[in-house]
Every structure is written in C-alpha cells, then in structure tokens.
Motif scaffolding. Structure first.
Motif, PDB file in Angstrom:
ATOM      1  N   GLY B 116       8.024  42.124 -63.885  1.00  0.00           N
ATOM      2  CA  GLY B 116       8.813  41.044 -64.456  1.00  0.00           C
ATOM      3  C   GLY B 116       9.486  40.146 -63.450  1.00  0.00           C
ATOM      4  O   GLY B 116       9.957  39.076 -63.802  1.00  0.00           O
ATOM      5  N   ASP B 117       9.563  40.557 -62.190  1.00  0.00           N
ATOM      6  CA  ASP B 117      10.152  39.682 -61.177  1.00  0.00           C
ATOM      7  C   ASP B 117       9.080  38.771 -60.604  1.00  0.00           C
ATOM      8  O   ASP B 117       7.898  38.947 -60.873  1.00  0.00           O
ATOM      9  CB  ASP B 117      10.777  40.517 -60.055  1.00  0.00           C
ATOM     10  N   THR B 118       9.508  37.780 -59.823  1.00  0.00           N
ATOM     11  CA  THR B 118       8.529  36.933 -59.144  1.00  0.00           C
ATOM     12  C   THR B 118       8.601  37.231 -57.651  1.00  0.00           C
ATOM     13  O   THR B 118       9.612  37.737 -57.172  1.00  0.00           O
ATOM     14  CB  THR B 118       8.816  35.431 -59.379  1.00  0.00           C
ATOM     15  N   PRO B 119       7.502  36.910 -56.909  1.00  0.00           N
ATOM     16  CA  PRO B 119       7.514  37.210 -55.475  1.00  0.00           C
ATOM     17  C   PRO B 119       8.589  36.411 -54.748  1.00  0.00           C
ATOM     18  O   PRO B 119       8.997  35.349 -55.215  1.00  0.00           O
ATOM     19  CB  PRO B 119       6.117  36.780 -55.011  1.00  0.00           C
ATOM     20  N   ALA B 120       9.012  36.927 -53.589  1.00  0.00           N
ATOM     21  CA  ALA B 120      10.045  36.236 -52.814  1.00  0.00           C
ATOM     22  C   ALA B 120       9.509  34.898 -52.315  1.00  0.00           C
ATOM     23  O   ALA B 120       8.350  34.788 -51.911  1.00  0.00           O
ATOM     24  CB  ALA B 120      10.466  37.103 -51.646  1.00  0.00           C
ATOM     25  N   LEU B 121      10.356  33.876 -52.375  1.00  0.00           N
ATOM     26  CA  LEU B 121       9.936  32.544 -51.956  1.00  0.00           C
ATOM     27  C   LEU B 121      10.193  32.371 -50.464  1.00  0.00           C
ATOM     28  O   LEU B 121      11.203  32.853 -49.943  1.00  0.00           O
ATOM     29  CB  LEU B 121      10.733  31.483 -52.721  1.00  0.00           C
ATOM     30  N   SER B 122       9.278  31.661 -49.800  1.00  0.00           N
ATOM     31  CA  SER B 122       9.543  31.310 -48.402  1.00  0.00           C
ATOM     32  C   SER B 122      10.576  30.191 -48.402  1.00  0.00           C
ATOM     33  O   SER B 122      10.808  29.534 -49.421  1.00  0.00           O
ATOM     34  CB  SER B 122       8.264  30.833 -47.735  1.00  0.00           C
ATOM     35  N   ASN B 123      11.181  29.950 -47.247  1.00  0.00           N
ATOM     36  CA  ASN B 123      12.201  28.911 -47.186  1.00  0.00           C
ATOM     37  C   ASN B 123      11.671  27.535 -47.543  1.00  0.00           C
ATOM     38  O   ASN B 123      12.393  26.697 -48.073  1.00  0.00           O
ATOM     39  CB  ASN B 123      12.841  28.884 -45.799  1.00  0.00           C
ATOM     40  N   ALA B 124      10.377  27.305 -47.281  1.00  0.00           N
ATOM     41  CA  ALA B 124       9.804  25.999 -47.587  1.00  0.00           C
ATOM     42  C   ALA B 124       9.746  25.761 -49.089  1.00  0.00           C
ATOM     43  O   ALA B 124       9.712  24.625 -49.544  1.00  0.00           O
ATOM     44  CB  ALA B 124       8.409  25.906 -46.984  1.00  0.00           C
ATOM     45  N   ALA B 125       9.738  26.833 -49.865  1.00  0.00           N
ATOM     46  CA  ALA B 125       9.642  26.705 -51.320  1.00  0.00           C
ATOM     47  C   ALA B 125      11.016  26.793 -51.978  1.00  0.00           C
ATOM     48  O   ALA B 125      11.114  26.996 -53.174  1.00  0.00           O
ATOM     49  CB  ALA B 125       8.711  27.779 -51.874  1.00  0.00           C
ATOM     50  N   ARG B 126      12.070  26.685 -51.173  1.00  0.00           N
ATOM     51  CA  ARG B 126      13.430  26.800 -51.730  1.00  0.00           C
ATOM     52  C   ARG B 126      14.245  25.560 -51.368  1.00  0.00           C
ATOM     53  O   ARG B 126      13.875  24.776 -50.506  1.00  0.00           O
ATOM     54  CB  ARG B 126      14.134  28.014 -51.132  1.00  0.00           C
ATOM     55  N   PHE B 127      15.374  25.430 -52.039  1.00  0.00           N
ATOM     56  CA  PHE B 127      16.350  24.433 -51.612  1.00  0.00           C
ATOM     57  C   PHE B 127      17.259  25.121 -50.602  1.00  0.00           C
ATOM     58  O   PHE B 127      18.055  25.985 -50.968  1.00  0.00           O
ATOM     59  CB  PHE B 127      17.165  23.928 -52.789  1.00  0.00           C
ATOM     60  N   THR B 128      17.094  24.790 -49.336  1.00  0.00           N
ATOM     61  CA  THR B 128      17.857  25.511 -48.312  1.00  0.00           C
ATOM     62  C   THR B 128      19.097  24.721 -47.907  1.00  0.00           C
ATOM     63  O   THR B 128      19.336  23.608 -48.378  1.00  0.00           O
ATOM     64  CB  THR B 128      16.973  25.773 -47.074  1.00  0.00           C
ATOM     65  N   ALA B 129      19.867  25.313 -47.004  1.00  0.00           N
ATOM     66  CA  ALA B 129      21.136  24.718 -46.591  1.00  0.00           C
ATOM     67  C   ALA B 129      20.918  23.360 -45.929  1.00  0.00           C
ATOM     68  O   ALA B 129      19.965  23.150 -45.193  1.00  0.00           O
ATOM     69  CB  ALA B 129      21.827  25.658 -45.620  1.00  0.00           C
ATOM     70  N   ILE B 130      21.816  22.443 -46.233  1.00  0.00           N
ATOM     71  CA  ILE B 130      21.759  21.113 -45.632  1.00  0.00           C
ATOM     72  C   ILE B 130      22.940  20.996 -44.682  1.00  0.00           C
ATOM     73  O   ILE B 130      24.086  21.187 -45.079  1.00  0.00           O
ATOM     74  CB  ILE B 130      21.858  20.007 -46.709  1.00  0.00           C
ATOM     75  N   GLU B 131      22.653  20.682 -43.437  1.00  0.00           N
ATOM     76  CA  GLU B 131      23.741  20.455 -42.476  1.00  0.00           C
ATOM     77  C   GLU B 131      24.233  19.020 -42.646  1.00  0.00           C
ATOM     78  O   GLU B 131      23.452  18.071 -42.553  1.00  0.00           O
ATOM     79  CB  GLU B 131      23.215  20.661 -41.053  1.00  0.00           C
ATOM     80  N   LEU B 132      25.508  18.861 -42.895  1.00  0.00           N
ATOM     81  CA  LEU B 132      26.030  17.500 -42.976  1.00  0.00           C
ATOM     82  C   LEU B 132      26.080  16.923 -41.563  1.00  0.00           C
ATOM     83  O   LEU B 132      26.222  17.659 -40.596  1.00  0.00           O
ATOM     84  CB  LEU B 132      27.433  17.506 -43.583  1.00  0.00           C
TER      85      LEU B 132
END
Lengths: 380, 321
Positions: B116-132
């Motif tokens: 029922g879970d989904t595989p772990a996403l790589s960072n490219a497939a996520r919304f990652t931290a944005i440095e201001l």
C-alpha cells in the motif's frame, strides 16, 4: 415535507436502501475491475467465505455481533440528532473496563463476572462519551470534532496503559496476561456440544445473544419510554422540545451516555469471547463501521441487525477473499464499506425522486408534486 | 536557547504547511455553506496520487497537478451528494475519508506491491528546500541572520505557497464580488437565490476551491515534507485543520494563527520525546503525542469566546416553488 409518507413502507425501508446498496456494489465492482481482478470471482469468494460453510457462518455472526453494538451506539445518538463518530474510542475504553473486571475478578464464577463486565464496559464507554456530550450540551463545542479527538486520545491512553501498567510481566507485546478461564465467554459451539449438537468451531459466542437483547432494549427505550420520546423530540426540534418542558441538554447527555455504553460492550465479544486478554487496537475499526450500520439500518434495531449481518459477511468474506486473491486485501473491504456509507447515507436521495415518481404514476391518486427541476433532470 | 527556539519555529512552519492549506480549504467550503469533514480523505487521496505519479514520471509538478485533480474529483463527489442531492454533509465527508483510506492502499498495492505504500522518491521528484537569496551570506549576522537563513529560508515551495495563499484567500473572500457572494451563500442562500444567482453553482465552486487547496496539502505531505506515500499518512491532520478553522472562527487570519499554534504544539511534542524535564521527569511518549488533540478539545470547549458558524453551514438549500 410529507412526500416521504406517500411511499409504502416496504419501498421506503426495503427497496430504496437495497437499490442504494446495489449502486455501492456496482461501483465496488468497477474498482475491483480497475485493479485488474474479476469482480464476479471476488463476489463468489466473499459469498462462499461468509455463508458457504458452517465455520464461515460462525465468523460472520461473530463480526456481526460487534457491528450490532457499534451500530446501535451510533443510532442511539442519531435519534438525538447527534453524530457520534467516537464509537471507536468508546469501544476501546469500554474494553478497558471489561478487561479490568476480567483481570481482577478472575477467581469469581462466570455468572458474577459477566454482569460486572457488562457494567464495567458500559460505564467506561458511557463516561468516555459523556465528556464530549457535556462539552456539546454546555459549552457548544462541536460533537463531531470532539468525538474524533477523543478517539485519538483514547488510543494514546490505551497504548500507555498497556505498555506501562497492564502489560504482562516479562512480555514485549503491549497486551495483558490471559484472563482466568471463568472469564471466557461461552462459545455457541460449546453450548451446542453440551446439548448434544455438534457445530463447527467458530468464535461466535453468547455476546451475540446479549447484542440482540440490547436491540430489544433500545427499541423499547426509544419508542416506548418517556426518555426515548424526549430524546427524539429534542433531536427533531430542540426549541419545540424546550417549549414542551424537555431539556435538550439532558437529552444529549442521556443519549450519549447510552450510546457510549453500547459501544463499550464490543469488548464482551472481542475480549471475553475471542482475545481472552486486553490487546492494543482490538477495536479494529468496528466503531467506524457502526456509522455505516446505523445509516443502512435506518437507525432501527431490526435494520441494524440486518445491516450488521451484511457487514459481518463482508468482513468474513473479505478475509476469505484476501486469502484467495492476494491483491484484494483488507483495504478493499474498507473501500466497499466507504462506498456503502456514501450511497446509503450521503446519496440516499439520489434514486428517491425517480422511485417516487414511479410509484405515484402507478398510484394516480396524487397529482400534486413538489419535485424540483434539478431532481427530475438528473441522469443518475 | 535562541537557536532551539529558531529550530522549533522552523519545524513549526514545516508542520503547519498541510494544516494551513487544509484549513483554508475547509474555510472556503464552509463559508459557502458546505461542511467539509472530508478534508482528511481529499488530502490522503492527493498525497497518494501525487506520490504515485511523481515516482512514475519523476516530475513533482505532474504529481502535484494530478494530486489536485484527484482531490477536485473527490470534492465533486462531496458536492454531488451534498449540493445536488441534499445529502447529509457530515456523512458524505466521512464516507469519502473511509473510501480513500481503503482505495489508496488498494491501488498502491496493485501498482507497486509494497503493502500500500509507494516507493521512496528521489530528490529530483520532490519539492525540495529552496535557499532564499543571500541566506548563506547572512548566516553569521547575529539574531537576524539565523532568523533569515534558518527560519525563513530553506523551506519547500509548497510551504511558501501556503503562507502566500492566506492573504490571497482573505482578499478573495472580503474584497471580490465572488467572495461576497460566497459568504452570502453560506449565510443566507435564499437572498442569493432571490438576486438571481445560482446557489448550486456558487457552492460547487466553493467545494472545488477546497479540492484544489486539499490537493496542495496532500502533495505537500508526500512529495515535499515526506518522500513517499505511507498508508494513513494524514493521521488526523484533516480533523485538526477543521478544529483550527472553528477555533479561528472561520476567518483566514485567525485560522492561520490557530494552525500555527497546533503546529507549534506538534513541533514541541516531537522535541519533547525522550527528554527529561525538571520536576516531572520524562513524560511518556503517548501523552506527548496526544497533546495536540487534548489542546483541541480544551480550546473548542469555550476558551475561544463565542463561536458563530456561517448561518447556513451544513444546511442543504432546497428551492421553494
């Protein structure tokens, strides 16, 4: 609105829920199809698992027992127009009461333990429901939100108690020691055996009889007593009830106390009947299923028994299904339940105008119609 | 001590993201007169679809879009039951929550076979931290430096979006013609109907806005704060958001504050686990976990003054002829 009264009883209480149920099953079949399985085969496994053999029937009845308790609990609150989503937490805390009685009165005979356990479950469950009821009656906080919060709180408290205080010494699992033999609820096959009839072994036990007695008691209470009348009156129209000298706050308290008490009795079946000890998460979502049961059963004890049988069959058949078709897990049964709630509860008016129109046409006595254009125009 | 507080507030903002978005969703829907218990289910559905699509395509944006679409679809089911067919809105929301809780792992299991879970996403497939801009340079500046570079910088896009959306929704509700009509339809649908405006269409738009916002909330759970869909990952956040909305008296700014308060409690509970406090000693983890729920009950029990819901909230509108 008097148009509901125009329909014969069997249409209102039988045909319409049946059609809604059918719609839920059709959508479920589509889901099964989408996941890549054959819905007819799935249905065959469910029906065979639930009714095909003696042991299966026993399991169906055992699940149904839980659902009768929680269904009655939700219905009890519904009659006062309260939406008690806290059946899960009330059943859990009620189980604590039952568990404590069984753990600490183990050296008593069964006929002493049983009434004490019933009182224990009812009091603990009832008091757990009484807090949200009080907050609703006196402070106006929304009972839907508070009962949901109380489910979470109950879950935390029970985990704490089972891990820190009640855990069996030397065990890693969050569960108590086993109850004494005297606190075991006699199973129906054991009683049948004593009477010389052989039944297949299954967990269905005396709690089923207690559940059915509760149905009768709730029916009498709601429709044949003053308190029941007061609850229904303040549920229908709190202001009118107040003019009649009825205190809505008192009705809220009474109906929620009884509602919680009924939910609290799940432990009779689950703990004394099957687990024989207090374990974490023994309620297993039965409290939430109670909502579906009450909706399908139109808040009437008879309807609740029928709906419980159906859901019990779905649970037991679903277990068989998961065994036969590994992609069809418990989650699928959960989905079907949700769809049943959606179609029999929220969408209960969807087919009604058409069915009404059909019966009015055949009746011809009625020419006046108060249907809106949006109801006639929809393509359901 | 100062740094601890900064870190605590930092995780408050993170935890608050789905809460704020979901609470705003509930607010838009209920201001239009449709009670929305189904926030939980819509979030969960969106979280599942976002994570699934993001893991299949590698694009968080496609995940977000499809998550929003799924959430809107669920919102339309809610609208169909409660607006078109005058069904019980609490029941409909509850049904949606249960359906999604079962359906998401069922489909997930059929696709990924991971219980029922989904595989772990790589960072490219996520919304990652944005440095201001300038966060690294300003880090050494006393007081303001950590506030800017630790607290404000380094969040994901959806967190920033959540906080930008609050004034936008406030503006929409109070300064636009649509907002005025939306509030009117939640208070007095008869008047709106008399003015020749469709009550149904307005309410449908209200629940669809809620769908979009829940879509953002769900995507933030599985593709921004987390990195996969986990069964029941909303864990009551939809109900907490609803409580925050009531606590905030159905107004955007106060609701935001309520969400931040809940998120702060959550951040504190995460920090308190396993920590030994003076006098009381170590608090059992179960009591810390139930802190936000207990606080909700306390707050709703009348420590907020009189709470007045939109007048027609939860009432189906039946046209008279």
């Amino acid at each position: 609105m008097s148009r509901q009264n125009k329909l014969p009883v069997w249409v209102n209480a039988g045909l319409i829920p049946l059609i809604n149920l059918l719609a839920a099953f059709v959508v479920s079949a589509l889901v099964i199809l989408a996941v890549g399985e054959n819905p007819f085969e799935a249905a065959r496994h469910i029906i065979y698992g639930a009714f095909g053999f003696e042991e299966g029937i026993g399991y169906t009845l055992y699940y149904a027992t839980n659902f009768i308790f929680t269904g009655l609990a939700v219905a009890m609150a519904f009659h006062c127009f309260l939406f008690n989503i806290g059946g899960e937490g009330q059943a859990y805390i009620g189980g604590l009461g039952i568990g404590l009685v069984c753990l600490y009165m183990g050296d008593m005979p069964f006929w002493v333990i049983l009434p004490c356990a019933i009182v224990g479950g009812a009091v603990f469950g009832g008091l757990w429901a009484a807090i949200p009821a009080y907050l609703q009656a006196k402070r106006g906080s929304h009972i839907v939100i508070t009962t949901i919060m109380f489910n979470f709180i109950a879950s935390s408290i029970m985990t704490f108690l089972l891990v820190e205080w009640l855990k069996k010494p030397g065990s890693q699992l969050p569960e108590t020691r086993h109850f004494a033999d005297a606190a075991y609820m006699p199973k129906l096959h054991e009683i049948a055996h004593a009477m010389g009839i052989e039944l297949a072994h299954s967990p269905v036990n005396i709690s089923l009889v207690i559940a059915l007695l509760c149905c009768v008691a709730v029916w009498i209470f709601i429709w044949r007593t003053r308190w029941g009348f007061e609850i229904r009156a303040s549920g229908k129209n709190a202001e009118a009830a107040m003019y009649g000298g009825i205190s809505p706050a008192r009705s809220i308290m009474i109906s929620m106390l009884i509602s919680g008490a009924l939910a609290g009795l799940v432990g009779l079946n689950e703990l004394m009947g099957v687990q024989h000890r207090l374990v974490v998460n023994f309620t297993n979502g039965y409290g939430f299923v109670g909502i579906a049961i009450a909706l399908m059963g139109r808040n009437h004890p008879l309807g609740i028994v029928l709906a419980s049988l159906l859901m019990g069959a779905l649970f037991q058949g679903g277990a068989e299904l998961a065994f036969e078709m590994p992609t069809m897990t418990r989650d699928m049964v959960w989905t079907i339940q949700g769809l049943v709630i959606l179609f029999t509860g929220a969408l209960e008016h969807m087919f009604r105008p058409r069915i009404e129109a059909f019966f009015q046409k055949s009746d011809k006595s009625d020419s006046a119609s108060c249907q809106g254009p949006e109801e006639q125009g929809d393509e359901a | 001590m100062f740094m601890t507080l900064i870190l605590l507030l930092d995780s408050t903002l993170r935890v608050a993201t789905p809460l704020v978005l979901a609470a705003m969703a509930g607010l838009c829907s209920e201001r239009g007169g449709v009670v929305d218990i189904g926030l939980e289910g819509k979030m969960l559905g969106a979280a599942f679809v976002s994570a699934t699509v993001a893991s299949m395509t590698g694009s968080p944006w496609l995940g977000l879009l499809t998550g929003i679409a799924a959430s809107i679809l669920l919102a339309l089911v809610h609208g169909f039951a409660s607006i078109t067919h005058n069904g019980n809105q609490v029941v409909s929301g509850m049904a949606i929550n249960i359906v999604v809780a079962g359906l998401a792992p069922t489909i997930g299991n059929a696709i990924f076979h991971m219980n029922g879970d989904t595989p772990a996403l790589s960072n490219a497939a996520r919304f990652t931290a944005i440095e201001l801009p300038g966060a690294a340079a300003l880090k050494s500046v006393p007081v303001l430096g950590p506030i800017y570079s630790e607290l404000l910088s380094g969040h994901n896009l959806l967190t920033y979006l959540a906080f930008v959306l609050v004034p936008l929704i406030s503006w929409m509700l109070y300064k636009t013609r649509f907002g005025l009509r939306l509030r009117a339809v939640g208070e007095n649908p008869e008047a709106v109907d008399t003015a020749g405006i469709s009550v149904q269409w307005l309410r449908y738009r209200a629940v669809m806005i809620a769908g979009v916002l829940c879509g953002f909330a769900g995507a933030s759970l599985s593709t921004a704060l987390g990195a996969s869909f986990i069964r029941d990952m909303t864990a009551g956040k939809g109900y907490l958001a609803l409580a925050a909305m009531i606590f905030g008296k159905w107004r955007p700014r106060t609701t935001l504050l309520a969400c931040l308060l809940f998120a702060f409690t959550d951040a504190v509970q995460a920090r308190l686990q396993g920590v030994s406090l003076p006098v009381v000693g170590e608090i059992p983890v179960q009591f810390i976990i139930m802190l936000p729920y207990v606080m909700t009950v306390f707050l709703l029990a009348g420590f907020v003054g009189r709470v007045v819901a939109p007048k027609a909230d939860g009432e189906p509108y039946v046209k008279e002829h």
